[in-house]
Design an enzyme around this catalytic site. Structure first.
Site, PDB file in Angstrom:
ATOM      1  N   ASN A   1       5.128  47.753  29.242  1.00 42.41           N
ATOM      2  CA  ASN A   1       6.436  48.290  29.635  1.00 42.41           C
ATOM      3  C   ASN A   1       6.849  49.545  28.868  1.00 42.41           C
ATOM      4  O   ASN A   1       7.554  50.392  29.401  1.00 42.41           O
ATOM      5  CB  ASN A   1       7.518  47.204  29.540  1.00 42.41           C
ATOM      6  CG  ASN A   1       7.618  46.577  28.165  1.00 42.41           C
ATOM      7  OD1 ASN A   1       6.675  46.591  27.380  1.00 42.41           O
ATOM      8  ND2 ASN A   1       8.775  46.024  27.863  1.00 42.41           N
TER       9      ASN A   1
ATOM     10  N   GLY B   1       4.818  41.002  23.359  1.00 43.50           N
ATOM     11  CA  GLY B   1       4.510  40.428  24.661  1.00 43.50           C
ATOM     12  C   GLY B   1       5.282  39.148  24.911  1.00 43.50           C
ATOM     13  O   GLY B   1       6.391  38.964  24.403  1.00 43.50           O
ATOM     14  N   SER B   2       4.682  38.257  25.661  1.00 40.79           N
ATOM     15  CA  SER B   2       5.375  37.053  26.118  1.00 40.79           C
ATOM     16  C   SER B   2       5.436  35.981  25.046  1.00 40.79           C
ATOM     17  O   SER B   2       4.613  35.942  24.114  1.00 40.79           O
ATOM     18  CB  SER B   2       4.678  36.485  27.355  1.00 40.79           C
ATOM     19  OG  SER B   2       3.430  35.923  27.009  1.00 40.79           O
ATOM     20  N   VAL B   3       6.391  35.067  25.205  1.00 40.14           N
ATOM     21  CA  VAL B   3       6.527  33.939  24.289  1.00 40.14           C
ATOM     22  C   VAL B   3       5.280  33.066  24.320  1.00 40.14           C
ATOM     23  O   VAL B   3       4.784  32.623  23.276  1.00 40.14           O
ATOM     24  CB  VAL B   3       7.770  33.097  24.652  1.00 40.14           C
ATOM     25  CG1 VAL B   3       7.804  31.797  23.848  1.00 40.14           C
ATOM     26  CG2 VAL B   3       9.040  33.902  24.409  1.00 40.14           C
ATOM     27  N   GLU B   4       4.751  32.834  25.514  1.00 42.46           N
ATOM     28  CA  GLU B   4       3.588  31.956  25.656  1.00 42.46           C
ATOM     29  C   GLU B   4       2.394  32.478  24.876  1.00 42.46           C
ATOM     30  O   GLU B   4       1.730  31.734  24.141  1.00 42.46           O
ATOM     31  CB  GLU B   4       3.227  31.792  27.137  1.00 42.46           C
ATOM     32  CG  GLU B   4       4.262  31.048  27.965  1.00 42.46           C
ATOM     33  CD  GLU B   4       5.509  31.863  28.280  1.00 42.46           C
ATOM     34  OE1 GLU B   4       6.559  31.243  28.558  1.00 42.46           O
ATOM     35  OE2 GLU B   4       5.448  33.113  28.224  1.00 42.46           O
ATOM     36  N   VAL B   5       2.112  33.778  25.007  1.00 43.48           N
ATOM     37  CA  VAL B   5       0.991  34.366  24.268  1.00 43.48           C
ATOM     38  C   VAL B   5       1.310  34.398  22.777  1.00 43.48           C
ATOM     39  O   VAL B   5       0.445  34.143  21.936  1.00 43.48           O
ATOM     40  CB  VAL B   5       0.663  35.772  24.800  1.00 43.48           C
ATOM     41  CG1 VAL B   5      -0.432  36.425  23.957  1.00 43.48           C
ATOM     42  CG2 VAL B   5       0.222  35.700  26.259  1.00 43.48           C
ATOM     43  N   GLY B   6       2.559  34.705  22.433  1.00 47.85           N
ATOM     44  CA  GLY B   6       2.956  34.731  21.033  1.00 47.85           C
ATOM     45  C   GLY B   6       2.748  33.384  20.347  1.00 47.85           C
ATOM     46  O   GLY B   6       2.270  33.317  19.207  1.00 47.85           O
TER      47      GLY B   6
ATOM     48  N   GLU C   1       6.802  40.205  18.497  1.00 47.99           N
ATOM     49  CA  GLU C   1       7.994  40.680  19.202  1.00 47.99           C
ATOM     50  C   GLU C   1       7.898  40.146  20.626  1.00 47.99           C
ATOM     51  O   GLU C   1       7.115  40.637  21.442  1.00 47.99           O
ATOM     52  CB  GLU C   1       8.056  42.207  19.184  1.00 47.99           C
ATOM     53  CG  GLU C   1       8.132  42.818  17.788  1.00 47.99           C
ATOM     54  CD  GLU C   1       9.365  42.410  17.011  1.00 47.99           C
ATOM     55  OE1 GLU C   1      10.354  41.964  17.624  1.00 47.99           O
ATOM     56  OE2 GLU C   1       9.343  42.525  15.771  1.00 47.99           O
TER      57      GLU C   1
ATOM     58  N   CYS D   1      12.276  43.965  27.066  1.00 41.89           N
ATOM     59  CA  CYS D   1      12.556  42.683  26.411  1.00 41.89           C
ATOM     60  C   CYS D   1      14.003  42.567  25.970  1.00 41.89           C
ATOM     61  O   CYS D   1      14.497  41.452  25.760  1.00 41.89           O
ATOM     62  CB  CYS D   1      11.609  42.460  25.239  1.00 41.89           C
ATOM     63  SG  CYS D   1      11.746  43.690  23.930  1.00 41.89           S
TER      64      CYS D   1
END
Length: 463
Positions: free
Chosen positions: A139, A219-224, A239, A273
């Site tokens: 993004n 990136g995303s919460v899931e990957v984090g 982040e 975000c």
């Protein structure tokens, strides 16, 4: 990809223009072995960057900024083609990237320790962590790379960069600029390595590889959460996402609140975000606020990101646009009322205003699209309760002319940053940036990222 000063070009992955859905390029998809090699090279060059003087680090970063400035229009166009961002917003991103590298240059000279009072001489110094694995999203595909590479170099680290495969072209152009500057300064090229490809291969290896000393991920919460589980004993900064509340109190400047809400909700088609996730408005002014929001949302121009008049461009992929459409449809099934928009044309999703209650699906997820959910509340206490009713805690905003209320809200909200009389989307590149709860770990913002990417060493002299 760019490893140890060598470009390796294959046509493994297609890069799709989000607006036209046409293939605009093909890039190399690194294997796990190639990624391991890039990390090995970065590890072998750790002492090069560690021993680079602060002045030379400063010059390196400042020259990168100057090269970006020379190519501003071309780089902005690549961002718009690659990520679908409206060209006016892409130009702003390039300008911010120049600032980020210049700030990084400044802080390369500001790595300060301290002296501890004692009978002995005790002092501290900051040293680089070593190899920084930088994993960046689509993004803000240039400035968010700068927010990792710049502070990493300022702190004396080497870098292995993995940009999103959804919008990798601008990172490749930046790598060419970094290569040029490194060569001009006779700095070994292995201090910076670019590995393009799939996250499940390249990103996974960066996270798990023991020669990577720190992972900086956006990136995303899931990957984090996956990174947090798999990174082992290395440092991490994460982040992640947000469902950022914007509280509109009845004593606010309504026109400013409306303008900020619209700008924040639809910037980069809502793929930010810190976009407005939920607007929480006191019932006494809700009707008038909603009327103005709908009028302004309907006036925005949606379309080709290369058209300078475009306000809202496409979402990054067809799947992303379909996801936003599905969320709005689910919201309606749960009682949400679409007041404008709710329309999709391929990857374009029109600015959409939906009135909801706090139990609606749009109040629970990160939408990541051009949708403005609005929740009515009776007063300030309810507004705070609704704002905190989320797993996220990135940014928030509040509009009010009462400073006491503003500071009370700032204290009460469970977030990393509170913007008073502005939207949650405000971010300056030298301020600390990050969240609490599921929104992340650690802080970015150049000075704070440099601190994350360095270690404190304590030295004690017995006199």
């Amino acid at each position: 990809m760019f490893i140890n000063g060598e470009w390796i070009r294959r046509e493994d992955l297609e890069v799709i223009n989000p607006y036209s859905l046409e293939v605009i390029d093909k890039i190399t998809s690194c294997s796990r072995e190639e990624t391991k090699y890039a990390i090995e090279v970065a590890n072998e060059h750790k002492d090069v960057m560690k021993n680079l003087s602060p002045t030379k680090r400063y010059n390196l970063l400042f020259k990168i900024a100057e090269e970006i400035k020379k190519n501003k229009k071309e780089l902005a166009k690549i961002i718009s083609l690659d990520a679908g961002k409206p060209i006016r917003q892409s130009i702003i991103e390039v300008d911010r990237t120049i600032t980020t590298f210049k700030l990084s240059a400044f802080y390369a000279r500001e790595l300060r320790g301290e002296v501890i009072p004692s009978e002995r001489l005790i002092f501290t110094k900051r040293e680089p962590v070593g190899v920084v694995g930088a994993i960046t999203p689509f993004n803000f595909p240039l400035n968010l790379v700068a927010h990792k590479v710049g502070p990493a170099f300022a702190g004396g680290n080497t870098v292995v960069l993995h940009p999103s495969s959804k919008a990798p072209l601008i990172a490749i152009e930046l790598a060419k600029i970094i290569e040029k500057v490194l060569k001009s300064m006779d700095i070994p090229l292995g201090v910076f390595n670019l590995v393009t490809g799939r996250g499940e291969v390249v990103g996974d290896e960066i996270v798990k590889n023991e020669n990577v000393n720190m992972v900086s991920f956006t990136g995303s919460v899931e990957v984090g959460e996956s990174i947090a589980k798999n990174a082992g004993m290395k440092k991490i900064t994460l982040e992640l996402g947000g469902s950022n509340p914007l509280i509109i109190l009845k004593d606010c400047d309504l026109e400013k609140a409306v303008n900020a809400t619209v700008k924040s909700s639809y910037l980069n088609a809502g793929q930010v975000c810190i976009s407005v996730g939920r607007v929480i408005v006191e019932d006494e002014i809700a009707d008038e606020f909603i009327k103005r929001i709908v009028e302004k949302s309907e006036s925005l121009k949606v379309g080709d990101p290369l058209d300078e008049k475009t306000d809202v461009g496409p979402l990054i992929t067809l799947e992303s646009a379909e996801r936003v459409e599905s969320l709005v449809n689910q919201s309606v099934e749960e009682g949400g009322k679409v007041l404008c928009g709710g329309k999709r044309e391929k990857t374009l999703y029109y600015p959409t205003v939906v009135e909801i209650d706090e139990d609606n699906i749009l109040a629970k997820v990160e939408i990541f699209g051009p949708v403005t959910p609005i929740i009515r509340v009776e007063g300030l206490d309810e507004a705070i309760e609704v704002a905190n009713n989320t797993k996220y805690g990135l940014h928030a905003g509040v509009f009010t002319n009462d400073i006491n209320k503003a500071l009370m809200v700032a204290d009460a909200l469970e977030v990393g940053g509170v913007m008073i009389n502005d939207s949650p989307t405000f971010r300056q590149d030298n301020m600390p940036f990050g969240g609490v709860k599921k929104s992340g770990l650690g802080r970015e913002g150049v000075k704070y990222a440099v601190e994350e990417m360095t270690e404190i060493k304590t030295i004690v002299i017995n006199r």
